[in-house]
Design an enzyme around this catalytic site. Structure first.
Site, PDB file in Angstrom:
ATOM      1  N   TYR A 433     -21.854  16.400  79.483  1.00 58.88           N
ATOM      2  CA  TYR A 433     -20.382  16.333  79.669  1.00 58.88           C
ATOM      3  C   TYR A 433     -19.811  17.544  80.402  1.00 58.88           C
ATOM      4  O   TYR A 433     -20.518  18.502  80.665  1.00 58.88           O
ATOM      5  CB  TYR A 433     -19.656  15.985  78.386  1.00 58.88           C
ATOM      6  CG  TYR A 433     -19.754  16.837  77.149  1.00 58.88           C
ATOM      7  CD1 TYR A 433     -20.139  18.165  77.164  1.00 58.88           C
ATOM      8  CD2 TYR A 433     -19.426  16.260  75.914  1.00 58.88           C
ATOM      9  CE1 TYR A 433     -20.176  18.900  75.986  1.00 58.88           C
ATOM     10  CE2 TYR A 433     -19.462  16.996  74.735  1.00 58.88           C
ATOM     11  CZ  TYR A 433     -19.837  18.322  74.788  1.00 58.88           C
ATOM     12  OH  TYR A 433     -19.865  19.039  73.643  1.00 58.88           O
ATOM     13  N   GLU A 434     -18.563  17.447  80.793  1.00 55.67           N
ATOM     14  CA  GLU A 434     -17.900  18.449  81.648  1.00 55.67           C
ATOM     15  C   GLU A 434     -18.628  18.641  82.974  1.00 55.67           C
ATOM     16  O   GLU A 434     -18.698  19.761  83.493  1.00 55.67           O
ATOM     17  CB  GLU A 434     -17.763  19.791  80.935  1.00 55.67           C
ATOM     18  CG  GLU A 434     -16.812  19.794  79.778  1.00 55.67           C
ATOM     19  CD  GLU A 434     -15.453  19.227  80.144  1.00 55.67           C
ATOM     20  OE1 GLU A 434     -14.915  18.483  79.319  1.00 55.67           O
ATOM     21  OE2 GLU A 434     -14.940  19.492  81.242  1.00 55.67           O
TER      22      GLU A 434
END
Lengths: 573, 573
Positions: A433-434
């Site tokens: 994620y990110e």
């Protein structure tokens, strides 16, 4: 197993890697005295160990639950979150004008490390709130700041980031969520967002969603995106949470780990009654989102430190306690604690070294945030360069350390009761994620290398070379220079094909340089356990981990045709 | 996602790495004609894909259940297991005199790979049965062989290995389970065993437990251990399962993965009515157990191949299907399948390469089993040397490939619905059971290096050097030689501290040598997808993975004092 905040190590890294004393010499950070820093680290350590760590296991086994009334957190989370708000732990790095303490970002980083070391799932709520604060601080109107920032600064309300949609994972330009003007300056929001961490929960009175959406007649791609402030409950005239804002929790994901962090599918405006406010300029969504995102990327890198620290503490405790087999080659045939067996000790040393490397890297980058905020333009550029390294390598190390933690436990590592498996499962998402770690590598060899034709990289490498002594480390720094020059002249495909090995090489070189610096900061006469361990770790890193990274040079120089000589169909052969 | 057995690749490796044609020239393996090999690979491929693969997901989500009546397998497993028995798939490598087909062990290895690729949990049942067959074939009495082997050879009954006890994980010498003579030649067994894979289930009419236990007045340590045959149901006069043999399933473990493989705690003789027969000589338990274990170690290495193959197929299918973002630097701004993005393609190429490397290593070792069985003493020594490599490196690669598989899926990899996470969870135990990979490394630098003062290693390295062309590969082979010489002269602690990096270096060198050989076996004029992929994989492995392993040389030569300069207490600092 109990959790103990690594206060001595955090203090040491803040002193010798971040340069906290230097920061405290400025007017802005004058409050960050040694006593204050010590008090904050000790205080959050006690709070996190006492209030948050005990919930880590039930967070995993019970998990956040999706109900008709929204997401319900496991027992005790609401109270533990309120205690965090009331203790003022959310305010450390928040702006003073909105009720924060305005202390250095690097110190707030240490606080967040401790929270996440105690309970990684739980700490995602403050992590995302910080992103929302950053976006509003830099791009929000005065009114938005006045109404929302005081609540976000204390953590009384949490924040979220709403980017991803089912048809658009990493491809932000393909987003479809719409914002239509309502004629009164506000916007009607409609669309579905996925993978929204803490997109709903029952711990606070409001949730502030920051939502990327497309305005009418906006151009295709990322240029047509704007950022909207969309609270779960609209504010009434007193600025208190009022009417429900038509945001439906469609479901939460069944994930491998991080079970106490509800990952939501959110549907905005199913009944045509979801109202948002534009943040910044129309079409300025991506710029505002990157303000949140870069911050979030550092903090995801920090999650690598969190889980590595916790996994290491658990493995060390187990290895000191578990007695099995005599030591090979020893005179005594008595069984010993497994920490005395060489390969177990090698694993533990590697866990310690990689944890400290990840911490040095992420804290060093956090220190650049403070320097950039003080107006240092070079620090800003260095931060930009280091952000993909901190995110990707920090999380790679978190996963590696959690993985070794299972191995140290042997068969007990594979059964869930021990807790080692939870860290391994929790950690895995941080590389995704990110912005996946592959996207971080692409960012490094693309935007970050090109932004100034490699001069930020070269300045860093020159400083590293000047400040390094280990033979292998100097060779690695030189190799990074060679690969960097090669990258600057290479075709896009060649850069990208070799981006990941380069990111790892460069990250290890930076960590090696920082750990050498840490080693030099230990006084020869210091015979404390901390000093002994730091000497051992810095030696191990330089002698064993740095040379490994030299083995990546061939991959980092390999051309893309090694991958494209064949078509996709051959991969199924 | 459906599973397809990699028949062309298996056939290729059997031909060019195992040398199946050579084996088929012998009387013993004359049946292993090319047509027979092809028929077996195709047949098991269809069976496994059709009958076993569809149960892989429910095996994970439902799992084996512990009940008062013993362990109940998920729906469909009993029928799918019976179909395996009736299809004769268990008999491939079993001895002909007991109803087996007596085909090469290497071919049975390919069959087991396909079963486990389809359903890794499920394939553990046959895997352990093979170990029991080996132990009885080499150490059982004629009567034991006559009564038990026909049922084990077909898989009509399954086998287990009972080593571990709560106080004795890897330390077999500390076992406490007791066997008391009953005066009639049989023994009363009492004790508790843990981590017994398929220790109970409802798929067959009987289960044959092979149990390590201590006889009265036996010496302490491993010399006091004997191996016992302890069926779940004692045989009646016709040799059919009769009276229950007082073996209680106390519980099954709550594991991170492999949920369809019940990991049992078994209590023997709670009511004083558990009867066992001695296998081989009293005090000969360890020797007999190693007969099972060495075979089991190869087959656990094979589990690495199984999960790597399945994870790769899943990731390739996803990456060909998932369309996202335009290709960087391309003229077209149309989104492409993610397999066309360089870093995704690098990940897929690495998955292919590591899967093929693991297969080459494990199959090559399996070929040494056949040669050893034909009386080739050098092959037996080479097998002994390669067994820890096949087990440890094979499973390291299985875990690495499953890990990359998650990354290829991005956010979808972390949610359980995709299946990528299951492979990652399932794979992790393979580096732990049948002797942790650390124990494999200790076996390599201890027993296996010392058994003939390094001459087996040196003979292998000389053959590898003679048959290799790549510059990096030759450098790696030479580095392995240097480390091997260093190890032979090093103190025990120094050997052990560096054992794991050495195991990895040597494994990569062996894989590099074997993959170069595979590359040369592809005709220049062959333009099939298979040939293209094999050329790309062998090039990638030699150019990128082999150089990485050179980076381990410093660790493989590092002394133990890097780990022992500090005491255990400093690790908690």
């Amino acid at each position: 197993m109990s959790f103990t905040a690594p206060v001595a190590e955090q203090r040491f890294v803040l002193d010798h890697i971040v340069g906290m004393a230097q920061l405290a010499e400025t007017d802005r950070f004058a409050a960050a005295s040694p006593d204050m820093v010590e008090a904050v680290l000790e205080g959050i350590g006690q709070f996190a160990a006492g209030e948050w760590a005990p919930l880590d296991r039930s967070g995993d086994t019970v998990g956040a639950k999706w109900t008709d009334d929204g997401v319900v957190m496991p027992k005790g989370f609401r109270e533990a979150y309120q205690a965090y708000v009331e203790g003022g732990w959310g305010t450390i790095g928040s702006p003073e004008e909105f009720g924060g303490q305005g202390l250095p970002y690097a110190l707030a980083t240490a606080v967040l490390e401790t929270l996440g070391g105690a309970n990684m799932s739980f700490a995602l709520a403050p992590t995302l709130t910080v992103g929302a604060i950053e976006a509003l601080t830099h791009h929000g109107s005065e009114e938005q700041q006045r109404l929302y920032l005081p609540h976000l600064a204390t953590g009384a309300w949490t924040g979220t980031m709403n980017l991803t949609e089912p048809q658009a994972g990493s491809d932000v330009g393909a987003l479809k969520t719409r914002a239509e003007p309502r004629g009164d300056g506000t916007w009607a929001i409609t669309g579905t967002k996925i993978y929204i961490s803490f997109g709903d929960h029952d711990m606070t009175d409001n949730i502030v969603h920051l939502v990327l959406a497309r305005t009418p007649d906006a151009p295709a791609g990322t240029k047509g995106l704007s950022l909207f402030l969309v609270p779960k409950y609209r504010l009434d005239e007193e600025g208190a949470p009022g009417a429900f804002n038509d945001i439906k929790v469609v479901s939460i994901e069944h994930k491998m780990g991080l079970h106490a962090s509800p990952t939501c599918v959110l549907s905005f405006g199913d009944n045509g009654d979801c109202i948002g406010e534009l943040i910044g300029a129309e079409g300025g969504g991506i710029a505002a989102m990157f303000t949140m995102m870069n911050n979030a990327r550092l903090n995801v890198g920090l999650e690598g430190v969190q889980v590595a620290e916790r996994a290491t503490q658990r493995a060390v405790a187990y290895a000191k306690d578990r007695v099995q087999s005599a030591r090979a080659g020893a005179a005594s045939r008595d069984s010993v604690a497994i920490i005395d067996h060489p390969d177990v000790r090698r694993m533990l040393m590697r866990m310690k070294a990689q944890t400290q490397a990840a911490r040095a890297l992420v804290y060093y980058a956090a220190g650049q945030v403070d320097r950039a905020n003080l107006g240092d333009a070079d620090a800003k550029k260095r931060l930009d360069l280091l952000t993909p390294l901190a995110k990707a390598h920090g999380t790679d190390l978190g996963c590696e350390v959690a993985d070794i933690g299972i191995q140290v436990h042997g068969g007990m590592g594979y059964v869930e009761e021990t807790g080692a498996a939870q860290h391994f499962r929790d950690a895995r998402v941080t590389r995704i994620y990110e912005g996946t770690n592959g996207i971080q590598a692409a960012d490094l060899v693309g935007r970050k290398l090109s932004m100034d034709h490699g001069s930020t990289l070269n300045a860093l490498l020159a400083e590293m070379r000047e400040g390094s002594q280990g033979e292998a480390l100097i060779a690695l720094i030189d190799a990074c220079g060679e690969v960097g020059r090669h990258m600057l002249g290479a075709a896009v495909d060649d850069r990208l094909a070799a981006s990941y090995p380069f990111l790892t090489m460069l990250s290890v070189a930076v960590c090696g340089w920082l750990l050498e610096r840490e080693g030099r900061a230990i006084d020869d006469s210091d015979s404390s356990d901390f000093a002994k361990m730091k000497r051992a770790v810095t030696r191990f890193y330089g002698d064993q981990i740095v040379p490994e990274a030299l083995g990546l040079q061939a991959s980092a120089l390999a051309p893309a045709d090694a991958l494209y000589a064949i078509g996709p169909e051959a991969f199924a052969a």
